[in-house]
Scaffold this active site. Structure first.
Site, PDB file in Angstrom:
ATOM      1  N   SER A  21       0.872  -1.180   0.000  1.00 57.50           N
ATOM      2  CA  SER A  21       0.000   0.000   0.000  1.00 57.50           C
ATOM      3  C   SER A  21       0.908   1.229   0.000  1.00 57.50           C
ATOM      4  O   SER A  21       2.075   1.141   0.395  1.00 57.50           O
ATOM      5  CB  SER A  21      -0.930  -0.008   1.215  1.00 57.50           C
ATOM      6  OG  SER A  21      -0.202  -0.226   2.404  1.00 57.50           O
ATOM      7  N   GLU A  23       1.345   5.509   0.774  1.00 63.73           N
ATOM      8  CA  GLU A  23       0.818   6.684   1.463  1.00 63.73           C
ATOM      9  C   GLU A  23       1.235   7.963   0.736  1.00 63.73           C
ATOM     10  O   GLU A  23       2.380   8.110   0.340  1.00 63.73           O
ATOM     11  CB  GLU A  23       1.349   6.689   2.901  1.00 63.73           C
ATOM     12  CG  GLU A  23       0.782   7.836   3.721  1.00 63.73           C
ATOM     13  CD  GLU A  23       1.107   7.693   5.189  1.00 63.73           C
ATOM     14  OE1 GLU A  23       0.822   6.636   5.772  1.00 63.73           O
ATOM     15  OE2 GLU A  23       1.669   8.646   5.745  1.00 63.73           O
ATOM     16  N   ASP A 115      -0.966  14.680  16.505  1.00 64.61           N
ATOM     17  CA  ASP A 115      -0.037  15.363  17.405  1.00 64.61           C
ATOM     18  C   ASP A 115      -0.668  16.653  17.909  1.00 64.61           C
ATOM     19  O   ASP A 115      -1.547  17.206  17.261  1.00 64.61           O
ATOM     20  CB  ASP A 115       1.278  15.656  16.666  1.00 64.61           C
ATOM     21  CG  ASP A 115       2.083  14.383  16.482  1.00 64.61           C
ATOM     22  OD1 ASP A 115       2.242  13.645  17.473  1.00 64.61           O
ATOM     23  OD2 ASP A 115       2.519  14.117  15.344  1.00 64.61           O
ATOM     24  N   PHE A 225      13.360  14.361  11.757  1.00 67.28           N
ATOM     25  CA  PHE A 225      12.010  13.881  12.036  1.00 67.28           C
ATOM     26  C   PHE A 225      12.042  12.628  12.921  1.00 67.28           C
ATOM     27  O   PHE A 225      11.221  12.474  13.828  1.00 67.28           O
ATOM     28  CB  PHE A 225      11.248  13.620  10.724  1.00 67.28           C
ATOM     29  CG  PHE A 225       9.789  13.363  10.978  1.00 67.28           C
ATOM     30  CD1 PHE A 225       8.955  14.397  11.384  1.00 67.28           C
ATOM     31  CD2 PHE A 225       9.263  12.084  10.862  1.00 67.28           C
ATOM     32  CE1 PHE A 225       7.614  14.164  11.673  1.00 67.28           C
ATOM     33  CE2 PHE A 225       7.922  11.839  11.147  1.00 67.28           C
ATOM     34  CZ  PHE A 225       7.099  12.879  11.547  1.00 67.28           C
TER      35      PHE A 225
HETATM   36  P1  FAD Z   1      -2.796   6.849  20.031  1.00 64.69           P
HETATM   37  O1  FAD Z   1      -2.749   5.446  19.588  1.00 64.69           O
HETATM   38  O2  FAD Z   1      -4.106   7.385  20.463  1.00 64.69           O
HETATM   39  O3  FAD Z   1      -1.746   6.986  21.233  1.00 64.69           O
HETATM   40  C1  FAD Z   1      -0.943   8.113  21.443  1.00 64.69           C
HETATM   41  C2  FAD Z   1      -0.352   8.057  22.832  1.00 64.69           C
HETATM   42  O4  FAD Z   1      -1.364   8.274  23.782  1.00 64.69           O
HETATM   43  C3  FAD Z   1       0.326   6.737  23.189  1.00 64.69           C
HETATM   44  O5  FAD Z   1       1.529   7.011  23.861  1.00 64.69           O
HETATM   45  C4  FAD Z   1      -0.689   6.087  24.097  1.00 64.69           C
HETATM   46  O6  FAD Z   1      -0.081   5.197  25.006  1.00 64.69           O
HETATM   47  C5  FAD Z   1      -1.309   7.282  24.792  1.00 64.69           C
HETATM   48  N1  FAD Z   1      -2.675   7.038  25.261  1.00 64.69           N
HETATM   49  C6  FAD Z   1      -3.639   6.342  24.613  1.00 64.69           C
HETATM   50  N2  FAD Z   1      -4.770   6.347  25.335  1.00 64.69           N
HETATM   51  C7  FAD Z   1      -4.510   7.063  26.458  1.00 64.69           C
HETATM   52  C8  FAD Z   1      -5.271   7.463  27.593  1.00 64.69           C
HETATM   53  N3  FAD Z   1      -6.551   7.080  27.736  1.00 64.69           N
HETATM   54  N4  FAD Z   1      -4.681   8.230  28.538  1.00 64.69           N
HETATM   55  C9  FAD Z   1      -3.409   8.629  28.395  1.00 64.69           C
HETATM   56  N5  FAD Z   1      -2.617   8.283  27.350  1.00 64.69           N
HETATM   57  C10 FAD Z   1      -3.165   7.517  26.391  1.00 64.69           C
HETATM   58  N6  FAD Z   1      -0.513  12.350  12.185  1.00 64.69           N
HETATM   59  C11 FAD Z   1      -1.296  13.269  11.570  1.00 64.69           C
HETATM   60  O7  FAD Z   1      -1.481  14.384  12.087  1.00 64.69           O
HETATM   61  N7  FAD Z   1      -1.889  12.986  10.350  1.00 64.69           N
HETATM   62  C12 FAD Z   1      -1.760  11.784   9.737  1.00 64.69           C
HETATM   63  O8  FAD Z   1      -2.307  11.580   8.656  1.00 64.69           O
HETATM   64  C13 FAD Z   1      -0.937  10.798  10.373  1.00 64.69           C
HETATM   65  N8  FAD Z   1      -0.769   9.566   9.830  1.00 64.69           N
HETATM   66  C14 FAD Z   1      -0.045   8.614  10.488  1.00 64.69           C
HETATM   67  C15 FAD Z   1       0.033   7.315   9.957  1.00 64.69           C
HETATM   68  C16 FAD Z   1       0.748   6.323  10.619  1.00 64.69           C
HETATM   69  C17 FAD Z   1       0.809   4.934  10.022  1.00 64.69           C
HETATM   70  C18 FAD Z   1       1.429   6.619  11.838  1.00 64.69           C
HETATM   71  C19 FAD Z   1       2.234   5.563  12.546  1.00 64.69           C
HETATM   72  C20 FAD Z   1       1.349   7.903  12.383  1.00 64.69           C
HETATM   73  C21 FAD Z   1       0.606   8.906  11.735  1.00 64.69           C
HETATM   74  N9  FAD Z   1       0.472  10.187  12.261  1.00 64.69           N
HETATM   75  C22 FAD Z   1      -0.323  11.126  11.628  1.00 64.69           C
HETATM   76  C23 FAD Z   1       1.174  10.562  13.504  1.00 64.69           C
HETATM   77  C24 FAD Z   1       0.301  10.359  14.770  1.00 64.69           C
HETATM   78  O9  FAD Z   1      -0.813  11.218  14.715  1.00 64.69           O
HETATM   79  C25 FAD Z   1       1.169  10.675  15.979  1.00 64.69           C
HETATM   80  O10 FAD Z   1       2.164   9.709  16.124  1.00 64.69           O
HETATM   81  C26 FAD Z   1       0.427  10.913  17.287  1.00 64.69           C
HETATM   82  O11 FAD Z   1       1.364  11.415  18.247  1.00 64.69           O
HETATM   83  C27 FAD Z   1      -0.219   9.706  17.904  1.00 64.69           C
HETATM   84  O12 FAD Z   1      -1.321   9.289  17.221  1.00 64.69           O
HETATM   85  P2  FAD Z   1      -1.836   7.757  17.403  1.00 64.69           P
HETATM   86  O13 FAD Z   1      -3.065   7.575  16.636  1.00 64.69           O
HETATM   87  O14 FAD Z   1      -0.712   6.855  17.151  1.00 64.69           O
HETATM   88  O15 FAD Z   1      -2.178   7.840  18.965  1.00 64.69           O
END
Ligand code: FAD
Length: 304
Positions: A21, A23, A115, A225
């Protein structure tokens, strides 16, 4: 009888068991739009499982992400996956975006927390009327429709996770909420990925975990990064790129070799699905896919 590639256990050129896939990010200008579409056209014949379109920090690309996904649906046979984050929007706003995608015919969403608005490294505070974490967003999306939902996974831990138990619990919550696939943050050390996979499977998480592969377009930027997002840069990788700052052509060849070695080693370790962070450029990704054995689909199949 077909001969096995000299250096590998599997037969190159078959590509039959490999799925990929790609991106892309939504373009900011007409020039960037043109280069995105050149990349899409070049990579489309490789018949990716899906192509995903990122969502800018804090929803900053909401319209552009939507437009890009819409154009992919309208002008190609590709299956688009729209990225969506929790940051900077209420639940109602996010739900409206999901319903829009549903009406368009989008069947796959990559659900992320995102983020903080202030950038990576700032303290994340959930918006009071928004989805707090990606597991909440996954649940919200599944409530709206029968989407395929991909989430993130971190072979080197998310920078905010204090330990592995927290990291794996979070991934498990996303799966329990309905995620059907995880795509990893990019990494360069396959041993770390393998150790991560052992932890994931030991926790009973059985959805596909697809390694995210970053073909390195610019090593300096990648170093900066990576320090922010928690990806380690092995010393051997630094040595590979040393002295090439002004030598674009050699850098490209080295980047291709590095990524080909990485994916072939992953194949040897049993991996068959790959997600490429293309940076909207086809060249490196195409070469790596070719090395994996993928070939353009015959034209009549593309047209079908
Ligand atoms: P989550 O899985 O929600 O977790 C983030 C953190 O929060 C973890 O450390 C987790 O342990 C903690 N956490 C979870 N639940 C709780 C809770 N209840 N209380 C306290 N802490 C908690 N960013 C963008 O802005 N746009 C994009 O399109 C984008 N695409 C991405 C695609 C991929 C494949 C990846 C790997 C990352 C991408 N990112 C993107 C980056 C991502 O948004 C960041 O890494 C962000 O910091 C975390 O998002 P997440 O969905 O991984 O978070």
């Amino acid at each position: 009888m077909p001969s096995t590639d000299k250096f590998r256990r599997f037969e190159l050129g078959s590509g039959a068991d490999v799925s990929v896939s790609f991106e892309f990010f939504p373009p900011k200008s007409e020039k960037m739009e043109a280069s995105l579409w050149r990349a899409v056209e070049r990579l489309q014949p490789l018949s990716p499982n899906f192509v995903s379109v990122t969502y800018g920090a804090g929803g900053s690309t909401r319209e552009r992400t939507h437009r890009t996904v819409e154009r992919i649906l309208r002008e190609t046979d590709l299956s688009p996956a729209a990225h969506l984050t929790c940051v900077g929007s209420s639940r109602e706003e996010v739900d409206a975006i999901v319903r829009d995608y549903q009406a368009l015919g989008v069947k796959h969403i990559v659900a992320l927390r995102g983020d903080p608005m202030e950038g990576i490294g700032a303290i994340y505070k959930p918006q009071p009327d928004g989805y707090a974490y990606s597991c909440d967003l996954v649940e919200g999306i599944r409530r709206i429709g029968d989407f395929e939902v991909s989430v993130s996974a971190y072979p080197e831990r998310h920078p905010e996770s204090p330990d592995w138990a927290t990291e794996i619990d979070n991934l498990k919550r996303k799966v329990d909420a309905g995620a059907t696939r995880a795509i990893t943050q990019y990494f360069f050390d396959n041993d770390l990925f393998e150790t991560f996979m052992e932890k994931v499977r030991a926790a009973g998480i059985d959805i596909p975990i697809v390694p995210g592969i970053l073909p390195i377009v610019n090593f300096e930027t990648t170093m900066v990064f990576s320090a922010k997002c928690g990806t380690s840069i092995p010393d051997w990788l630094v040595r590979r790129f040393a002295g090439l700052d002004q030598d674009v052509e050699t850098r490209k060849l080295v980047a291709s070799a590095v990524a080909c070695e990485q994916v072939l080693d992953l194949v040897d370790r049993g991996v068959s699905d790959f997600h490429f962070y293309t940076m909207n450029r086809a060249e490196l990704t195409y070469a790596i896919c070719h090395t994996l054995g993928l070939r353009p689909a015959p034209e009549e199949k593309q047209a079908a």
